[in-house]
Design an enzyme around this catalytic site. Structure first.
Site, PDB file in Angstrom:
ATOM      1  N   HIS A 154       0.826  -1.221   0.000  1.00  0.00           N
ATOM      2  CA  HIS A 154       0.000   0.000   0.000  1.00  0.00           C
ATOM      3  C   HIS A 154       0.854   1.263   0.000  1.00  0.00           C
ATOM      4  O   HIS A 154       0.454   2.302   0.512  1.00  0.00           O
ATOM      5  CB  HIS A 154      -0.955   0.045   1.200  1.00  0.00           C
ATOM      6  CG  HIS A 154      -1.713  -1.216   1.394  1.00  0.00           C
ATOM      7  ND1 HIS A 154      -2.959  -1.440   0.865  1.00  0.00           N
ATOM      8  CD2 HIS A 154      -1.364  -2.374   2.023  1.00  0.00           C
ATOM      9  CE1 HIS A 154      -3.370  -2.664   1.186  1.00  0.00           C
ATOM     10  NE2 HIS A 154      -2.412  -3.250   1.880  1.00  0.00           N
ATOM     11  N   SER A 275      14.398  22.132 -16.737  1.00  0.00           N
ATOM     12  CA  SER A 275      13.163  22.879 -16.948  1.00  0.00           C
ATOM     13  C   SER A 275      13.490  24.165 -17.701  1.00  0.00           C
ATOM     14  O   SER A 275      14.591  24.696 -17.577  1.00  0.00           O
ATOM     15  CB  SER A 275      12.547  23.194 -15.583  1.00  0.00           C
ATOM     16  OG  SER A 275      11.773  24.373 -15.652  1.00  0.00           O
ATOM     17  N   LYS A 281      15.914  22.515 -11.607  1.00  0.00           N
ATOM     18  CA  LYS A 281      15.287  21.208 -11.867  1.00  0.00           C
ATOM     19  C   LYS A 281      16.142  20.227 -12.636  1.00  0.00           C
ATOM     20  O   LYS A 281      16.916  20.597 -13.508  1.00  0.00           O
ATOM     21  CB  LYS A 281      13.988  21.435 -12.658  1.00  0.00           C
ATOM     22  CG  LYS A 281      12.931  22.155 -11.858  1.00  0.00           C
ATOM     23  CD  LYS A 281      12.194  21.219 -10.941  1.00  0.00           C
ATOM     24  CE  LYS A 281      11.149  20.483 -11.742  1.00  0.00           C
ATOM     25  NZ  LYS A 281      10.471  19.501 -10.921  1.00  0.00           N
ATOM     26  N   GLU A 288       9.671   8.814 -17.219  1.00  0.00           N
ATOM     27  CA  GLU A 288       8.281   9.250 -17.416  1.00  0.00           C
ATOM     28  C   GLU A 288       7.801   8.860 -18.815  1.00  0.00           C
ATOM     29  O   GLU A 288       6.659   8.438 -19.002  1.00  0.00           O
ATOM     30  CB  GLU A 288       8.174  10.763 -17.230  1.00  0.00           C
ATOM     31  CG  GLU A 288       8.492  11.196 -15.802  1.00  0.00           C
ATOM     32  CD  GLU A 288       8.683  12.706 -15.712  1.00  0.00           C
ATOM     33  OE1 GLU A 288       7.686  13.410 -15.711  1.00  0.00           O
ATOM     34  OE2 GLU A 288       9.835  13.158 -15.649  1.00  0.00           O
TER      35      GLU A 288
END
Ligand code: ARG
Length: 455
Positions: A154, A275, A281, A288
């Site tokens: 979980h 970024s 960043k 992804e």
């Protein structure tokens, strides 16, 4: 000029031809189309439909076309598909003898042949890529064999596990994927050529010769099935989508574990991008993208299955729409396998951070229960008791080891000294059940993995 134009009183205009043409989608099949046609020509010669001289002219003409296509000098016109383009070009290069090429053959069996030849080649590459990924997983697991991390259920800390055990979970997923692809390869290995449009042919053909020549181990037993089935693509794309689900899960985990909140691993800079506005960043874009591609491949699985659903036998033009799926799926699978293995190989592991997180959140509660069971307490009673203690300790902001001797005695039926080994390392070592996370068991898994890869 269309081969069928004599039959028509009005010809489709350019926009209709563009709508029906699959040339840009099936161009990729040309090497297989040429090879299949050359084998077909040889067979026609053996059957006496073309002379040895004609055979030579046709085979050489096809070879020349292959070169033109390879080099990008092939003169494209408004062709219906790659098969018609090649036949048209052959006509231009060798003249009338090209009229004999399509004897005892239909585009319906020709397309399936090309697709199966293409897929066979790609599946073999995929199997090799999976194997090299598995090698990398094994190496990484061996390098970090004793590193401890918290395992989750979980997505809450559950029990400590070895990082190598976690990695090996992906080894076994890849093993199943590999087996599935091998299985698809077996069913793909059936020659469709010689099925004609749908019913076979009255001409004297030798399918066994073709099968041998084109490296298929058997011929299709039913011409209607052969020209209309795309099961091999469906199976391939299903297997690919499952592989992608695994890679997507792995990517998700790597994204989380490399985030600053975890800092268990570092993904090398070259696999990240920055970024356009936030200068600090460093984003895990490749991982992804793998998640994103998994969605696309799942979409392909739906697209290809619904293509054959409710389709009456045999060939229907709907089937032309199988090309994108067939072309793109192996491309994505291969490039994703290549890049994910580089990331796994090169990612940096931070054992101290993993280990630190593995000691929080009462992850040893189940160990404590099992210790009490060893001392004779029935499991459920021990479980309830530890749950109660965790509730109290949580309120006090304490953990098990901070209990005084006196407090300990209130809860447990054995002295605290016996708990001296009560730490995550010992906990992991205790999980000696087969398939468990004890180092001895993980080493066993790695050895088995190595054996499998050596086969
Ligand atoms: N471009 C077509 C396809 O890939 C070729 C088969 C055409 N067959 C036919 N009977 N019209 O499906």
């Amino acid at each position: 000029m269309k081969v069928w134009e004599k039959r028509f009183s009005e010809l489709p205009d350019d926009s209709i031809l563009e709508f029906t043409s699959s040339l840009k989608d099936d161009f990729f099949l040309y090497p297989y189309d040429i090879k299949g046609s050359q084998a077909h020509v040889e067979m026609l010669c053996r059957g006496g439909y073309i002379s040895p001289e004609e055979k030579k002219i046709l085979i050489e003409g096809l070879e020349k076309i292959k070169k033109e296509l390879d080099q990008g000098t092939f003169p494209f016109q408004k062709d219906e598909d790659i098969h018609m383009a090649i036949e048209r070009r052959l006509q231009e290069l060798v003249g009338e003898v090209a009229d004999k090429l399509h004897t005892a053959r239909s585009r319906n069996d020709q397309v399936v042949l090309d697709e199966k030849m293409f897929l066979k080649e790609k599946i073999k590459v995929i199997i090799e890529k999976i194997k090299s990924f598995q090698e990398i997983i094994l190496g990484k697991a061996e390098e970090n064999i004793e590193v401890i991390m918290p395992g989750f259920t979980h997505f809450r800390p559950a029990q400590p596990v070895l990082f190598s055990h976690w990695l090996m979970a992906y080894f076994w997923m890849m093993e199943r994927d590999k087996e599935r692809f091998k299985d698809v390869l077996k069913r793909n290995d059936v020659l469709p050529l010689g099925s004609g449009a749908l019913s076979g042919t009255s001409l004297n053909i030798d399918r066994e010769f073709l099968a041998k020549k084109l490296a298929f181990s058997r011929v299709s037993p039913n011409s209607m099935d052969a020209v209309s089935e795309r099961d091999f693509i469906v199976e391939f794309v299903f297997s690919s989508s499952l592989l992608f689900l695994h890679l997507s899960r792995l990517s998700e985990e790597l994204i989380i574990y490399s985030s600053p909140f975890f800092a268990w691993i570092t993904i090398p800079d070259k696999y990240c991008t920055g970024s356009s506005i936030m200068p600090q960043k460093k984003n895990p874009d490749i991982l992804e993208l793998i998640r994103g591609k998994a969605s696309k491949i799942l979409g392909y699985a739906t697209a290809i299955s619904s293509l054959i659903k409710s389709l009456p036998l045999t060939y229907n033009r709907d089937l032309q729409e199988d090309k994108d799926v067939l072309r793109e799926t192996p491309r994505e699978v291969i490039s994703t396998l290549e890049i994910i293995q580089r990331i796994v190989k090169e990612m940096e592991i931070h054992p101290a951070n993993m280990q630190k997180d593995a000691t929080t959140s009462y992850v040893l509660a189940t160990d404590l229960v099992e210790l009490m069971v060893e001392k004779g307490t029935p499991f459920r009673q021990a479980y309830r008791k530890v749950g109660e203690i965790v509730k109290i300790l949580e309120k006090q902001g304490k953990d098990f080891s901070s209990l005084s001797q006196e407090e300990w005695n209130k809860y447990f039926p054995f002295p605290k000294e016996e708990m001296k080994d009560f730490e995550v390392k010992i906990s992991v070592e205790r999980k000696k059940s087969s398939g468990g996370t004890a180092p001895s068991r993980v080493k066993e898994q790695i050895a088995r993995g190595r054996e499998l890869l050596a086969k």
